[in-house]
Design a protein around this motif. Structure first.
Motif, short mmCIF file in Angstrom:
data_model
loop_
_atom_site.label_atom_id
_atom_site.label_comp_id
_atom_site.label_asym_id
_atom_site.label_seq_id
_atom_site.Cartn_x
_atom_site.Cartn_y
_atom_site.Cartn_z
N UNK A 82 0.85 -1.18 0.00
CA UNK A 82 0.00 0.00 0.00
C UNK A 82 0.89 1.24 0.00
N UNK A 83 0.38 2.31 -0.54
CA UNK A 83 1.07 3.60 -0.55
C UNK A 83 0.13 4.63 0.06
N UNK A 84 0.05 4.66 1.37
CA UNK A 84 -0.89 5.57 2.03
C UNK A 84 -0.49 7.03 1.84
N UNK A 85 -1.47 7.88 1.72
CA UNK A 85 -1.23 9.32 1.62
C UNK A 85 -1.24 9.99 2.99
N UNK A 86 -1.87 9.33 3.97
CA UNK A 86 -1.98 9.91 5.31
C UNK A 86 -1.65 8.82 6.33
N UNK A 87 -0.60 9.05 7.12
CA UNK A 87 -0.11 8.05 8.06
C UNK A 87 -0.06 8.67 9.45
N UNK A 88 -0.51 7.92 10.44
CA UNK A 88 -0.51 8.43 11.81
C UNK A 88 0.10 7.41 12.76
N UNK A 89 0.90 7.92 13.70
CA UNK A 89 1.49 7.10 14.76
C UNK A 89 0.82 7.52 16.07
N UNK A 90 0.09 6.58 16.67
CA UNK A 90 -0.66 6.86 17.90
C UNK A 90 0.18 6.42 19.10
N UNK A 91 0.49 7.39 19.97
CA UNK A 91 1.43 7.13 21.04
C UNK A 91 2.84 7.23 20.51
N UNK A 92 3.11 8.28 19.74
CA UNK A 92 4.37 8.38 18.99
C UNK A 92 5.58 8.67 19.86
N UNK A 93 5.38 9.10 21.11
CA UNK A 93 6.52 9.42 21.96
C UNK A 93 7.38 10.50 21.36
#
Length: 292
Positions: A50-61
């Motif tokens: 997959x080539x996501x356009x929007x990526x999120x890290x939850x609890x990214x520190x």
């Protein structure tokens, strides 16, 4: 929607936030397990087409995932969420000046993000700090677009089992000193309840060894780990008590002068269905009574 709470305790979120805020400045020094687990999580993205356009890290520190994610998805808009501001102060310095990741100070159980606004959500070693796994998964499901991927790690019930048993040997198990962790199968069930499709779960065990209990406790505090159970024991961790715990730990688990610490690492991923579930047509509902 039912909350998973296998221990009977509630998390003290203010205490959790305080622990991570204090740990931000020197996090990497103590985060061998967390960094290793996050690296293994990111490697699993190699298997995903997959080539996501929007990526999120939850609890990214402090944003350690951002460099890897930016290399993988060069055109993606990266966002990091954490609820400890000092962690985010470090995370926001990651990346190139013109394309720094966006960071948000928020709880993953109540995300200030629009529905279907992300394509890929990851989280490493953060879900165990949620009071309700169901609420957290429902929020992730809400912000992911159709066809989106949710990939995460957390820790299972065997984590820090030696430390838990050593404390129990000293106080008879009357007080909780180690946070509770949720079983892998319960996590999988929560994914299904949240409406995710094709959930996949697996686990592995990592063991670190320490020369003494002091070094182990220093590493735990150094990554923000504090006993955050609202029903935790108080007044039981003074110097004498810790000496007794150290002796119990060494007697029960010590091997050649080293103390093992177990981490049960749980991996999971699941997809958002391409189409939303069918909705009942709007209008008045008329109950149907049986004909006598």
């Amino acid at each position: 929607m039912s909350d998973i709470d296998p221990s009977g305790f509630e998390l003290d979120k203010a205490r959790v936030r305080e622990g991570f805020a204090r740990a931000a400045a020197d996090y990497e020094t103590h985060a061998a397990v967390q960094c290793e687990v996050q690296g293994r999580l990111l490697e699993r993205l190699d298997l995903i087409r997959m080539q996501p356009e929007r990526v999120i890290d939850l609890g990214c520190g402090i944003g350690e995932s951002f460099d890897d994610l930016a290399r993988r998805y060069r055109s993606a808009r990266l966002t990091g969420v954490d609820f400890a501001p000092p962690m985010l102060q470090r995370a926001r310095r990651r990346g190139r000046w013109l394309r720094r990741p966006r960071v948000l100070c928020a709880d993953m159980e109540a995300l200030p993000l629009a529905d279907a606004s992300q394509d890929l959500a990851i989280s490493s070693a953060a879900l165990q700090w949620c009071s309700s796994l169901d609420r957290a998964f429902a929020e992730v499901r809400r912000i992911l677009a159709p066809g989106g991927l949710w990939m995460f790690t957390t820790f299972g019930p065997a984590t820090l089992s030696e430390l838990r048993e050593a404390f129990a040997a000293v106080d008879g198990g009357a007080a909780a000193h180690v946070n509770a962790f949720i079983d892998m199968h319960d996590i999988g069930d929560a994914l299904v309840r949240a409406g995710f499709a094709d959930p996949v779960m697996d686990q592995e065990t990592l063991t670190l060894t320490y020369p003494d209990l002091t070094r182990l406790m220093r590493d735990l505090r150094g990554v923000g780990v504090r006993n955050a159970l609202a029903g935790r024991g108080r007044g039981l961790t003074g110097p004498r008590r810790l000496v007794a715990v150290a002796e119990a730990y060494a007697e029960r688990f010590g091997v050649e002068g080293r103390l093992p610490a177990t981490w049960e690492v749980v991996y999971g991923h699941a997809w958002v269905p391409d189409a939303p579930p069918p909705r009942a047509p709007e209008g008045r509902t008329i109950p149907i009574r049986p004909v006598s």
